[in-house]
Scaffold this motif. Structure first.
Motif, PDB file in Angstrom:
ATOM      1  N   ASP A   1      63.845  35.179  75.920  1.00 21.63           N
ATOM      2  CA  ASP A   1      64.942  35.307  76.881  1.00 21.63           C
ATOM      3  C   ASP A   1      64.459  36.122  78.072  1.00 21.63           C
ATOM      4  OD1 ASP A   1      67.415  34.911  77.938  1.00 21.63           O
ATOM      5  OD2 ASP A   1      68.513  36.113  76.463  1.00 21.63           O
ATOM      6  N   VAL A   2      65.160  35.961  79.186  1.00 22.51           N
ATOM      7  CA  VAL A   2      64.877  36.744  80.389  1.00 22.51           C
ATOM      8  C   VAL A   2      66.138  37.526  80.715  1.00 22.51           C
ATOM      9  CG1 VAL A   2      64.171  36.680  82.808  1.00 22.51           C
ATOM     10  CG2 VAL A   2      63.287  34.960  81.196  1.00 22.51           C
ATOM     11  N   ASP A   3      66.033  38.849  80.693  1.00 20.30           N
ATOM     12  CA  ASP A   3      67.197  39.719  80.879  1.00 20.30           C
ATOM     13  C   ASP A   3      66.942  40.672  82.039  1.00 20.30           C
ATOM     14  OD1 ASP A   3      69.530  41.165  80.645  1.00 20.30           O
ATOM     15  OD2 ASP A   3      68.925  42.243  78.828  1.00 20.30           O
ATOM     16  N   GLY A   4      67.357  40.250  83.220  1.00 20.87           N
ATOM     17  CA  GLY A   4      67.145  41.075  84.403  1.00 20.87           C
ATOM     18  C   GLY A   4      65.663  41.319  84.626  1.00 20.87           C
ATOM     19  N   GLY A   5      65.271  42.590  84.639  1.00 20.03           N
ATOM     20  CA  GLY A   5      63.876  42.930  84.873  1.00 20.03           C
ATOM     21  C   GLY A   5      63.043  42.983  83.618  1.00 20.03           C
ATOM     22  N   LYS A   6      63.627  42.639  82.486  1.00 17.38           N
ATOM     23  CA  LYS A   6      62.889  42.682  81.225  1.00 17.38           C
ATOM     24  C   LYS A   6      62.717  41.276  80.643  1.00 17.38           C
ATOM     25  CE  LYS A   6      64.046  47.391  79.794  1.00 17.38           C
ATOM     26  NZ  LYS A   6      64.636  48.254  78.723  1.00 17.38           N
ATOM     27  N   ILE A   7      61.590  41.104  80.010  1.00 15.80           N
ATOM     28  CA  ILE A   7      61.279  39.833  79.358  1.00 15.80           C
ATOM     29  C   ILE A   7      61.356  40.073  77.854  1.00 15.80           C
ATOM     30  CG2 ILE A   7      59.637  37.946  79.157  1.00 15.80           C
ATOM     31  CD1 ILE A   7      60.633  38.565  82.023  1.00 15.80           C
ATOM     32  N   LYS A   8      62.229  39.362  77.187  1.00 13.96           N
ATOM     33  CA  LYS A   8      62.349  39.484  75.739  1.00 13.96           C
ATOM     34  C   LYS A   8      61.366  38.516  75.088  1.00 13.96           C
ATOM     35  CE  LYS A   8      67.156  41.024  75.609  1.00 13.96           C
ATOM     36  NZ  LYS A   8      66.812  42.353  75.033  1.00 13.96           N
ATOM     37  N   THR A   9      60.654  39.003  74.092  1.00 10.78           N
ATOM     38  CA  THR A   9      59.614  38.194  73.453  1.00 10.78           C
ATOM     39  C   THR A   9      59.654  38.333  71.939  1.00 10.78           C
ATOM     40  OG1 THR A   9      57.959  39.963  73.440  1.00 10.78           O
ATOM     41  CG2 THR A   9      58.106  38.622  75.439  1.00 10.78           C
ATOM     42  N   ILE A  10      58.955  37.422  71.292  1.00 11.39           N
ATOM     43  CA  ILE A  10      58.592  37.575  69.880  1.00 11.39           C
ATOM     44  C   ILE A  10      57.079  37.462  69.833  1.00 11.39           C
ATOM     45  CG2 ILE A  10      58.983  35.112  69.401  1.00 11.39           C
ATOM     46  CD1 ILE A  10      59.756  35.976  66.533  1.00 11.39           C
ATOM     47  N   GLU A  11      56.442  38.390  69.134  1.00  9.68           N
ATOM     48  CA  GLU A  11      54.989  38.485  69.148  1.00  9.68           C
ATOM     49  C   GLU A  11      54.448  38.741  67.745  1.00  9.68           C
ATOM     50  OE1 GLU A  11      54.097  41.673  71.843  1.00  9.68           O
ATOM     51  OE2 GLU A  11      55.614  40.985  73.281  1.00  9.68           O
ATOM     52  N   GLY A  12      53.294  38.209  67.485  1.00  7.72           N
ATOM     53  CA  GLY A  12      52.560  38.528  66.277  1.00  7.72           C
ATOM     54  C   GLY A  12      51.539  39.612  66.581  1.00  7.72           C
ATOM     55  N   ASN A  13      51.118  40.321  65.555  1.00  6.95           N
ATOM     56  CA  ASN A  13      50.105  41.367  65.708  1.00  6.95           C
ATOM     57  C   ASN A  13      50.548  42.455  66.692  1.00  6.95           C
ATOM     58  OD1 ASN A  13      47.622  42.516  64.995  1.00  6.95           O
ATOM     59  ND2 ASN A  13      46.600  41.643  66.780  1.00  6.95           N
ATOM     60  N   THR A  14      51.834  42.783  66.661  1.00  4.42           N
ATOM     61  CA  THR A  14      52.332  43.923  67.419  1.00  4.42           C
ATOM     62  C   THR A  14      52.913  44.904  66.402  1.00  4.42           C
ATOM     63  OG1 THR A  14      53.849  44.645  69.170  1.00  4.42           O
ATOM     64  CG2 THR A  14      54.554  42.760  67.848  1.00  4.42           C
ATOM     65  N   GLY A  15      52.368  46.094  66.325  1.00  6.14           N
ATOM     66  CA  GLY A  15      52.763  47.005  65.249  1.00  6.14           C
ATOM     67  C   GLY A  15      52.391  46.440  63.897  1.00  6.14           C
ATOM     68  N   ASN A  16      51.296  45.649  63.862  1.00  5.94           N
ATOM     69  CA  ASN A  16      50.795  45.022  62.630  1.00  5.94           C
ATOM     70  C   ASN A  16      51.809  44.089  61.970  1.00  5.94           C
ATOM     71  OD1 ASN A  16      48.384  46.525  62.872  1.00  5.94           O
ATOM     72  ND2 ASN A  16      49.296  48.248  61.767  1.00  5.94           N
ATOM     73  N   ALA A  17      52.702  43.507  62.780  1.00  3.88           N
ATOM     74  CA  ALA A  17      53.755  42.642  62.237  1.00  3.88           C
ATOM     75  C   ALA A  17      54.203  41.628  63.284  1.00  3.88           C
ATOM     76  CB  ALA A  17      54.933  43.503  61.794  1.00  3.88           C
ATOM     77  N   VAL A  18      55.152  40.773  62.886  1.00  2.00           N
ATOM     78  CA  VAL A  18      55.842  39.884  63.830  1.00  2.00           C
ATOM     79  C   VAL A  18      57.133  40.587  64.216  1.00  2.00           C
ATOM     80  CG1 VAL A  18      56.906  37.636  64.205  1.00  2.00           C
ATOM     81  CG2 VAL A  18      54.881  37.829  62.723  1.00  2.00           C
ATOM     82  N   LEU A  19      57.247  40.926  65.497  1.00  2.00           N
ATOM     83  CA  LEU A  19      58.393  41.701  65.969  1.00  2.00           C
ATOM     84  C   LEU A  19      58.901  41.177  67.305  1.00  2.00           C
ATOM     85  CD1 LEU A  19      56.994  45.324  65.289  1.00  2.00           C
ATOM     86  CD2 LEU A  19      58.628  44.041  63.857  1.00  2.00           C
TER      87      LEU A  19
END
Length: 260
Positions: free
Chosen positions: A223-241
């Motif tokens: 999603d795109v929320d104003g000035g922030k980009i919402k994402t889902i990522e693997g290998n972030t904090g050693n997890a999918v977050l």
């Protein structure tokens, strides 16, 4: 022999039959003409029968020719339909590589993996899966190393590749283990830009560098929320977050061709 060839042979036989009937008609007319040379004592009933027979032959020939014309028209219609079918098949072939899944389908599948973490040795199912794919054999040949080395490698791009595999979108999302090569793949296909879009593949550099060679991480825009980009990522904090990312951290976006 194809069905179409059989139809053409059938039509040829029908036309030939019409021509034969035409020849018969000519012979019949010749016989009728010669009737004037018969003796005058031929009974009127006999003459009537001969005339009726001639008319009957003429009618049969005309019917045969009409049927042949109708069959020819049907064959032409069938040819047209065959051409239309061929065009449709060609168009379908041209669609190969384009996804039948939507951006929402892609994101939904990615979110089913939220919370999956590395095991005690730092491994995940995404690394194990990728190391066994044909694509892994290709990227090893390109980059060097071995298939086994993927089991201990950073897996953010393997996660994106896994989601593409699961949603049938690998031809438009791409599959790789190296973020820089993946970004360049989008660039080469003229599907690269700096505008955030839902379902886009987003590439990062934490120091704000903007060259493709500086990319260090990858994720999926949810999603795109104003000035922030919402994402889902693997290998972030050693997890999918799920994450909120600043545009300053983003090098650019690859745009899959999802279904509308």
């Amino acid at each position: 022999m194809t069905g179409r060839h059989r139809k053409n042979l059938s039509l040829t036989a029908k036309i030939a039959g019409g021509l034969l009937a035409g020849s018969t008609l000519a012979s019949t007319f010749a016989v009728a003409a010669n009737a004037n040379t018969l003796p005058e004592n031929v009974e009127a009933a006999g003459k009537t029968t001969a005339v009726n027979a001639t008319a009957l032959h003429a009618g049969l020939v005309l019917d045969g020719l009409t049927t042949a014309k109708k069959d020819l028209a049907r064959e032409q219609d069938g040819s047209d339909q065959t051409d239309v079918a061929a065009e449709a098949e060609t168009e379908a072939e041209e669609q190969v590589g384009k996804s039948s899944a939507t951006a929402d389908d892609f994101i939904k599948k990615a979110k089913t993996q939220l919370g999956i973490r590395e095991d005690g040795s730092g491994k995940t199912k995404f690394q194990e899966w990728y190391s066994k794919t044909g694509r892994a054999a290709e990227t090893v040949k390109r980059d060097g190393g071995s298939l086994k080395s993927y089991l201990d490698a950073a897996w953010c791009n393997m996660f994106v590749s896994w989601v593409a595999e699961e949603t049938g979108t690998k031809d438009t999302v791409g599959q790789d283990a190296w973020t820089i090569a993946h970004a360049k793949w989008f660039k080469e296909q003229d599907r690269w830009g700096t505008t955030p879009k839902k379902g886009a593949i987003v590439f990062f550099n934490w120091q704000g560098e903007k060259s493709l060679d500086s990319i260090v991480h990858v994720g999926i825009v949810t999603d795109v929320d104003g000035g922030k980009i919402k994402t889902i990522e693997g290998n972030t904090g050693n997890a999918v977050l799920e994450r909120d990312r600043k545009p300053s951290q983003i090098v650019g976006y690859g745009y899959p061709e999802f279904a509308s």
